[in-house]
Motif scaffolding. Sequence first.
Motif, PDB file in Angstrom:
ATOM      1  N   UNK A 475       0.690  -1.219   0.282  1.00  0.00           N
ATOM      2  CA  UNK A 475       0.095  -0.076   0.118  1.00  0.00           C
ATOM      3  C   UNK A 475       0.883   1.130   0.015  1.00  0.00           C
ATOM      4  N   UNK A 476       1.986   1.238   0.638  1.00  0.00           N
ATOM      5  CA  UNK A 476       3.056   2.194   0.591  1.00  0.00           C
ATOM      6  C   UNK A 476       3.441   2.715  -0.859  1.00  0.00           C
ATOM      7  N   UNK A 477       3.252   1.855  -1.735  1.00  0.00           N
ATOM      8  CA  UNK A 477       3.598   2.137  -3.277  1.00  0.00           C
ATOM      9  C   UNK A 477       2.366   3.129  -3.801  1.00  0.00           C
ATOM     10  N   UNK A 478       0.957   2.918  -3.140  1.00  0.00           N
ATOM     11  CA  UNK A 478      -0.097   3.728  -3.825  1.00  0.00           C
ATOM     12  C   UNK A 478       0.054   5.220  -3.273  1.00  0.00           C
ATOM     13  N   UNK A 479      -0.567   6.096  -4.191  1.00  0.00           N
ATOM     14  CA  UNK A 479      -1.076   7.350  -3.508  1.00  0.00           C
ATOM     15  C   UNK A 479      -2.310   7.822  -3.984  1.00  0.00           C
TER      16      UNK A 479
END
Length: 493
Positions: A475-479
């Motif tokens: 999820x850290x790769x999403x924005x």
Amino acid sequence: MESWVALLDIFLNNPTPETEASLWLQQSFSATSSSSSIPITTSSFIGLLTKPCNVTVDDSSSSSLTTKTVMLIRTLPDFVQSRILSFLVFENKRFCARDLCGLARDVLGGGGEVDFWVKRAAYNLLDAVSESNHERISEKQEVDEEFESLPGWLKNSVSSHSDLFLPWLPISHDELSSRTAFVACENENDEDLLSEVGESVEKELNEVVDEIEVDSGRNVSIEREFEDMAVSLRARIMNFESSFKTAGLANEMRQLCSEKEGDSFVVLGLIEPWKTDDETASVLITHFSNASEDELAWPSQILCSVVLPKLLVLEEPASRVLVSATMEYCKIHQKAAVYALLLPLILRREGINNPICDVITRILRECLHPAHVSAFCQKLLCGGEDERRFICLPCHQSLICSELVWTESLFTLFQNILNHNVHLTLDSVNHIVYQVEKLAERFSKSLKFGNFLLCLVTKCAPLLKSHKLLLIQTVGHTDTIVTKSILSKLNTF
């Protein structure tokens, strides 16, 4: 048996009976018995389902009738068995876990042919009564920990010699002492049993699809007479005059395919019924809905030749008349809907778009039981290429592939499935997590992808605890505007 007629009627006639059956059981629950009936309790319901019954079956080896003893649940229609098992999944907390596990194991290992959806429902029941670490309930559990064992403060009373050690309980000391311990949920042969049943499920799936001849593009020629009749039918079907005349053409179409049963796909390819307008197609489908046909062969041919080609190229919302007729047909022919419509649509070579997603969502919601949808998802996500075999005309096979193509609309579809309260299996969730990890960067700005992730961590939280760290990293790769909400939810695991 009379006490349970109303409940069985719910399973027979209500397409989604869980809530109504639960309410009936709650209102009718009675721990006391009368001289005319058995008390209505969760235990007595399981006792009813597992009651031995003698049935007469054909013995193919000896060409004679033989008598076989089976559980009462196995004497019910397949769809009723599936609904009862799904209800037990829905209300498993109110039943003894060992009883439920024993029932599911007996259904799976009781011998004889078991319907695919019944097997899937039994598997779901086994999953539901598993412990949080997904290990089956062990035979090592003590009798003191049983679902129906007496609490500690009553154990001394059990040893007394009074006929009724507690006058308000409808059970005597002798009756209690004579009860046998519950059958354990698993034994040393369980692993072999489940492995054997799993293989039989795969074999049955292949046999079901093999009932339809899928011509892989080989050159098949038919007599000139039949070819001319098919071409004539094509021209007449394309010119819609009235519903009555179209119904007559449907009869001719069915008769021609029946006469050339081995080459029916070739005949349908010559007639090209998918090129008709939606109104004509709806009349054809509605007319064929009234025919008494086998469960898979002819209904599959109708769906893959009339409906499927229209939906495979769908770029705008499907017409209401076509969708309505298709829905009614799929409600009657559910297996055909899976193999000749749902599977090839989802496996569309370009991936599904929003209009196709909307149609698939309606079929899954309104035509299939949630337990069947769960089994379908497991087939789609975790099954091999053989399990994802589909039925279509040879001329449309180029539009379909054998693997899922992940698009935003596909994530929306799975979000719709989860919002329909479909309980995915652990294998299905694990595969989705694997795909999410691979695709996070590609869909990092996609709100649809983010909404799906939020729905996933909300609906499947118990199955995602082991994936917590991986999901946080993913999820850290999403924005997107929901990224923080997803991370907040994951941190509560």
